[in-house]
Design an enzyme around this catalytic site. Structure first.
Site, PDB file in Angstrom:
ATOM      1  N   GLY A  11       2.329  99.979  21.085  1.00  0.00           N
ATOM      2  CA  GLY A  11       3.010  99.440  19.675  1.00  0.00           C
ATOM      3  C   GLY A  11       2.919 100.344  18.624  1.00  0.00           C
ATOM      4  O   GLY A  11       2.197 101.467  18.833  1.00  0.00           O
ATOM      5  N   ASP A  12       3.487 100.305  17.643  1.00  0.00           N
ATOM      6  CA  ASP A  12       3.488 101.240  16.232  1.00  0.00           C
ATOM      7  C   ASP A  12       4.153 102.632  16.666  1.00  0.00           C
ATOM      8  O   ASP A  12       3.725 103.539  16.050  1.00  0.00           O
ATOM      9  CB  ASP A  12       2.200 101.327  15.599  1.00  0.00           C
ATOM     10  N   GLY A  14       7.204 103.546  16.432  1.00  0.00           N
ATOM     11  CA  GLY A  14       8.404 103.936  15.335  1.00  0.00           C
ATOM     12  C   GLY A  14       9.641 103.296  15.877  1.00  0.00           C
ATOM     13  O   GLY A  14      10.454 103.956  15.298  1.00  0.00           O
ATOM     14  N   LYS A  15       9.525 102.148  16.429  1.00  0.00           N
ATOM     15  CA  LYS A  15      10.709 101.457  16.651  1.00  0.00           C
ATOM     16  C   LYS A  15      11.587 101.091  15.499  1.00  0.00           C
ATOM     17  O   LYS A  15      12.782 101.152  15.701  1.00  0.00           O
ATOM     18  CB  LYS A  15      10.351 100.176  17.471  1.00  0.00           C
ATOM     19  N   ALA A  38       4.050  91.763  14.616  1.00  0.00           N
ATOM     20  CA  ALA A  38       4.849  93.113  14.506  1.00  0.00           C
ATOM     21  C   ALA A  38       4.848  93.599  13.155  1.00  0.00           C
ATOM     22  O   ALA A  38       4.990  92.644  12.249  1.00  0.00           O
ATOM     23  CB  ALA A  38       6.336  93.093  15.063  1.00  0.00           C
ATOM     24  N   GLY A  39       4.751  95.007  12.853  1.00  0.00           N
ATOM     25  CA  GLY A  39       5.139  95.538  11.589  1.00  0.00           C
ATOM     26  C   GLY A  39       6.071  96.800  11.582  1.00  0.00           C
ATOM     27  O   GLY A  39       5.734  97.555  12.155  1.00  0.00           O
ATOM     28  N   HIS A  40       7.210  96.665  11.393  1.00  0.00           N
ATOM     29  CA  HIS A  40       8.292  97.750  11.744  1.00  0.00           C
ATOM     30  C   HIS A  40       8.556  98.269  10.416  1.00  0.00           C
ATOM     31  O   HIS A  40       9.259  97.755   9.670  1.00  0.00           O
ATOM     32  CB  HIS A  40       9.397  97.266  12.361  1.00  0.00           C
ATOM     33  N   ARG A 142       4.790  73.760  27.198  1.00  0.00           N
ATOM     34  CA  ARG A 142       5.727  72.737  26.821  1.00  0.00           C
ATOM     35  C   ARG A 142       5.358  71.617  25.619  1.00  0.00           C
ATOM     36  O   ARG A 142       5.585  70.502  25.725  1.00  0.00           O
ATOM     37  CB  ARG A 142       6.177  72.010  28.005  1.00  0.00           C
ATOM     38  N   GLN A 223       5.936  95.169  19.632  1.00  0.00           N
ATOM     39  CA  GLN A 223       4.747  95.615  20.478  1.00  0.00           C
ATOM     40  C   GLN A 223       5.285  96.791  21.221  1.00  0.00           C
ATOM     41  O   GLN A 223       6.031  97.479  21.102  1.00  0.00           O
ATOM     42  CB  GLN A 223       4.146  94.349  21.012  1.00  0.00           C
ATOM     43  N   THR A 238      -0.573  91.295  24.040  1.00  0.00           N
ATOM     44  CA  THR A 238      -0.148  90.089  23.440  1.00  0.00           C
ATOM     45  C   THR A 238       0.274  89.272  24.458  1.00  0.00           C
ATOM     46  O   THR A 238       0.058  89.259  25.622  1.00  0.00           O
ATOM     47  CB  THR A 238       0.987  90.567  22.508  1.00  0.00           C
ATOM     48  N   SER A 298       0.224  98.699   9.906  1.00  0.00           N
ATOM     49  CA  SER A 298       1.308  98.043   9.016  1.00  0.00           C
ATOM     50  C   SER A 298       0.928  96.521   8.585  1.00  0.00           C
ATOM     51  O   SER A 298       1.510  96.021   7.763  1.00  0.00           O
ATOM     52  CB  SER A 298       2.736  98.444   9.295  1.00  0.00           C
ATOM     53  N   ARG A 304      -5.862 102.796  13.531  1.00  0.00           N
ATOM     54  CA  ARG A 304      -5.586 102.469  14.566  1.00  0.00           C
ATOM     55  C   ARG A 304      -6.535 103.734  15.541  1.00  0.00           C
ATOM     56  O   ARG A 304      -6.672 104.850  15.004  1.00  0.00           O
ATOM     57  CB  ARG A 304      -4.030 103.085  14.961  1.00  0.00           C
ATOM     58  N   LYS A 330       6.795 111.297  15.710  1.00  0.00           N
ATOM     59  CA  LYS A 330       5.568 111.877  15.210  1.00  0.00           C
ATOM     60  C   LYS A 330       5.104 113.136  15.701  1.00  0.00           C
ATOM     61  O   LYS A 330       3.973 113.371  15.429  1.00  0.00           O
ATOM     62  CB  LYS A 330       4.415 110.697  15.070  1.00  0.00           C
TER      63      LYS A 330
HETATM   64  P1  GDP Z   1       6.683  99.989  14.851  1.00  0.00           P
HETATM   65  O1  GDP Z   1       5.804  98.999  14.944  1.00  0.00           O
HETATM   66  O2  GDP Z   1       7.099 100.712  16.166  1.00  0.00           O
HETATM   67  O3  GDP Z   1       8.103  99.997  14.342  1.00  0.00           O
HETATM   68  O4  GDP Z   1       5.818 101.166  14.197  1.00  0.00           O
HETATM   69  P2  GDP Z   1       5.211 101.036  12.699  1.00  0.00           P
HETATM   70  O5  GDP Z   1       6.162 100.938  11.675  1.00  0.00           O
HETATM   71  O6  GDP Z   1       4.270 100.082  12.945  1.00  0.00           O
HETATM   72  O7  GDP Z   1       4.536 102.550  12.832  1.00  0.00           O
HETATM   73  C1  GDP Z   1       5.038 103.586  12.735  1.00  0.00           C
HETATM   74  C2  GDP Z   1       4.420 104.407  11.500  1.00  0.00           C
HETATM   75  O8  GDP Z   1       4.887 105.968  11.473  1.00  0.00           O
HETATM   76  C3  GDP Z   1       5.267 104.038  10.241  1.00  0.00           C
HETATM   77  O9  GDP Z   1       4.356 104.226   9.121  1.00  0.00           O
HETATM   78  C4  GDP Z   1       6.492 104.909  10.117  1.00  0.00           C
HETATM   79  O10 GDP Z   1       6.767 105.101   8.918  1.00  0.00           O
HETATM   80  C5  GDP Z   1       5.779 106.196  10.684  1.00  0.00           C
HETATM   81  N1  GDP Z   1       6.868 107.306  11.280  1.00  0.00           N
HETATM   82  C6  GDP Z   1       7.554 106.953  11.936  1.00  0.00           C
HETATM   83  N2  GDP Z   1       8.234 107.950  12.587  1.00  0.00           N
HETATM   84  C7  GDP Z   1       7.550 109.074  12.088  1.00  0.00           C
HETATM   85  C8  GDP Z   1       7.584 110.409  12.417  1.00  0.00           C
HETATM   86  O11 GDP Z   1       8.303 111.149  13.025  1.00  0.00           O
HETATM   87  N3  GDP Z   1       6.318 111.261  11.732  1.00  0.00           N
HETATM   88  C9  GDP Z   1       5.550 110.565  10.887  1.00  0.00           C
HETATM   89  N4  GDP Z   1       4.676 111.296  10.294  1.00  0.00           N
HETATM   90  N5  GDP Z   1       5.604 109.346  10.672  1.00  0.00           N
HETATM   91  C10 GDP Z   1       6.548 108.448  11.277  1.00  0.00           C
HETATM   92  P1  IMO Z   2       4.325  96.391  16.575  1.00  0.00           P
HETATM   93  O1  IMO Z   2       5.974  95.507  16.813  1.00  0.00           O
HETATM   94  C1  IMO Z   2       0.600  97.378  17.598  1.00  0.00           C
HETATM   95  C2  IMO Z   2      -2.005  94.076  19.392  1.00  0.00           C
HETATM   96  C3  IMO Z   2      -3.309  93.714  18.626  1.00  0.00           C
HETATM   97  C4  IMO Z   2      -4.154  93.237  19.538  1.00  0.00           C
HETATM   98  C5  IMO Z   2      -3.162  92.729  20.583  1.00  0.00           C
HETATM   99  C6  IMO Z   2      -3.016  91.064  20.657  1.00  0.00           C
HETATM  100  O2  IMO Z   2       4.279  96.570  15.049  1.00  0.00           O
HETATM  101  O3  IMO Z   2       4.513  97.605  17.450  1.00  0.00           O
HETATM  102  P2  IMO Z   2      -1.530  89.432  18.953  1.00  0.00           P
HETATM  103  O4  IMO Z   2      -1.636  89.455  17.240  1.00  0.00           O
HETATM  104  O5  IMO Z   2      -0.311  89.796  19.539  1.00  0.00           O
HETATM  105  O6  IMO Z   2      -2.458  88.532  19.656  1.00  0.00           O
HETATM  106  O7  IMO Z   2      -2.824  90.847  19.232  1.00  0.00           O
HETATM  107  O8  IMO Z   2      -1.853  93.257  20.384  1.00  0.00           O
HETATM  108  N1  IMO Z   2      -0.568  94.020  18.614  1.00  0.00           N
HETATM  109  C7  IMO Z   2      -0.090  95.354  18.071  1.00  0.00           C
HETATM  110  N2  IMO Z   2      -0.486  96.442  18.165  1.00  0.00           N
HETATM  111  N3  IMO Z   2       1.520  97.036  17.049  1.00  0.00           N
HETATM  112  C8  IMO Z   2       2.203  95.650  17.060  1.00  0.00           C
HETATM  113  O9  IMO Z   2       3.392  95.480  17.083  1.00  0.00           O
HETATM  114  C9  IMO Z   2       1.239  94.685  17.865  1.00  0.00           C
HETATM  115  N4  IMO Z   2       1.263  93.595  17.809  1.00  0.00           N
HETATM  116  C10 IMO Z   2       0.105  92.919  18.476  1.00  0.00           C
HETATM  117  O10 IMO Z   2      -3.737  94.648  17.736  1.00  0.00           O
HETATM  118  O11 IMO Z   2      -4.738  94.301  20.122  1.00  0.00           O
HETATM  119 MG    MG Z   3       4.038  98.243  14.147  1.00  0.00          MG
END
Ligand code: GDP
Ligand code: IMO
Ligand code: MG
Length: 422
Positions: A11-12, A14-15, A38-40, A142, A223, A238, A298, A304, A330
């Protein structure tokens, strides 16, 4: 036809940023699983915005954004999300549509999540505590309530029956959880009223028609593949299928209608929450990645865990998803390291292997690394592939050769503009 974008790590990756970058090419952006765990993050024009349940295409005027049946929605968080978008002049009512089959997260699902984690003690998953696990349990058991149920006359009775059952389950866990349910329920039902203002659809039907009409669709995952309930590092995962198959079940798009599969990965690796992480770093290098990469969740603000890029895990995720194009995020965070490492195989119980074994606990798996010379240049202002440092190009070429999939985008900063097409 539809294209699919998903995370290949924990996860995280940069989706959100890349969905936003690609949205201008698509008519429809559709989230297929997960919920407000999720936090995008999207950054453009000096604005930083974190989306939880709403697809990352919402800022582009021409896109329709769909929340699919595979998603779980917390009305309370969702209302906050909608309110947060108020200042952006987005016509939410016509641009955001919700599947009637998406399941609802109740306040008691969140409480159950907390009780279940507390009862696990040291063995806790490290859940975001958003009620994800209990909601998907009710879905597969269900018992769940769906968005479409809001339109039924006996919604409140159905709610009460499920919430009462949850209260008994919370007691069963026998842990200290402080909560004021009437207060949470007041908030919940106020948010249900807000949700009711939006458009509910049979999203699979809508997407079938859209495909017939030749509309372009991008499916957005949440994720990462290593958090998939089947293929991730179970039980530290998850509760949904984060991998490509999740787009079929979470939207009703047939497998033979999926064309490109965009796999997003960081140039290194991170994980938030508990569970195995073979290339995790506990030294200065890991601390630098966390600091420079601003690796704080996020959603929960938790730091992390950071480590080197793991090609064994990446190859596994590529295979499970059928990835056709890779996007490396990144790269800028790695500027300044003298030496970089990439795991190319594991030592598993004394033997060298190149796949993810059933049991990847640290005592069984030691990564075998290939080393690279680092680069010093700041990448954040670069706009062309040619201008990247030669050491970074070598790093990219090595990855492409190992995993046999091309890297088509290199991201060098969080902003929409800091995106290099190869
Ligand atoms: P997601 O959950 O996959 O959408 O990713 P997140 O938004 O949770 O985490 C990605 C983090 O990296 C966010 O704070 C973005 O703003 C940041 N980010 C994304 N691409 C880049 C990159 O190429 N370089 C840097 N330094 N930060 C990035
Ligand atoms: P995005 O979409 C990173 C992790 C949690 C935990 C496990 C289970 O932003 O990439 P849950 O709340 O689903 O029961 O947690 O999964 N987790 C994530 N880690 N990015 C996420 O989403 C996540 N969503 C859940 O930290 O380890
Ligand atoms: Mg995220």
């Amino acid at each position: 036809m539809a294209d699919l974008l998903l995370g290949l790590q924990w996860g995280d990756e940069g989706k959100g940023k890349i969905v936003d970058v690609l949205t201008s090419k698509y008519d429809i952006i559709a989230r297929f699983q997960g919920g407000p765990n999720a936090g995008h993050t999207l950054e453009f024009d000096g604005i930083k915005h974190v989306l939880r349940t709403i697809p990352s295409g919402i800022f582009h005027k021409n896109s329709i954004n769909i929340i699919g049946n595979g998603v779980v929605i917390d009305p309370t968080v969702f209302k906050q999300e909608i309110d947060g978008l108020a200042k952006f002049d987005i016509d939410i009512k016509s641009r955001l549509i919700i599947s009637r089959k998406a399941h609802l997260i109740l306040p008691t699902h969140r409480l159950l999540d907390a009780a279940s984690e507390a009862a696990k003690g040291k063995a806790k998953i490290g859940s975001t505590l958003k009620g994800i696990g209990p909601t998907y349990m009710d879905k597969t058991g269900r018992n769940g309530l769906r968005v479409g149920d809001i339109e039924l006359e006996d919604f409140k009775e159905r709610y009460r029956a499920l919430a009462d059952k949850h209260e008994a389950m919370i007691k069963f866990h026998d842990v200290e959880i402080q909560y004021n349910l009437p207060e949470l329920e007041k908030e919940f039902f106020a948010s249900i009223e807000a949700l009711r203002q939006l458009t509910f659809i049979d999203s699979e039907q809508y997407l079938h028609q859209a495909q017939k009409d030749g509309k372009t669709i991008l499916c957005e995952g949440a994720q990462g593949s290593l958090l998939d309930v089947d293929f991730g590092t179970y039980p530290f995962v998850t509760s949904s299928n984060t991998t490509a198959a999740g787009a079929c079940t979470g939207l009703g798009i047939a497998p033979n209608k999926i064309k490109e599969v965009y796999g997003i990965f960081k140039a290194y690796a991170t994980r938030v929450g508990s569970g195995p992480f073979p290339t995790e770093l506990f030294d200065e290098a890991g601390a630098t990645m966390a600091k420079v990469g601003n690796e704080f969740g996020s959603v929960t603000g938790r730091q992390r865990r950071c480590g080197w890029l793991d090609l064994v895990a990446l190859k596994y995720a590529i295979r499970v998803n059928g990835v056709t194009q890779l996007m490396m995020m990144k790269g800028d965070v790695l500027s300044g390291f003298d030496t970089l490492k990439v795991a190319t195989s594991y030592k598993y119980k004394g033997q060298e292997i190149d796949h993810l074994p059933y049991n990847i606990e640290p005592e069984n798996v030691q990564p075998v690394y290939t080393e690279f010379k680092g680069w010093a240049a700041d990448l954040t202002g670069l706009t062309t592939f040619d201008s990247l440092p030669k050491e970074l190009k070598e790093y990219i070429e090595f990855i492409e050769k190992e995993v046999e999939v091309p890297i088509t985008i290199v991201s060098v900063g969080p902003d929409r503009k800091q995106t290099i097409l190869k």
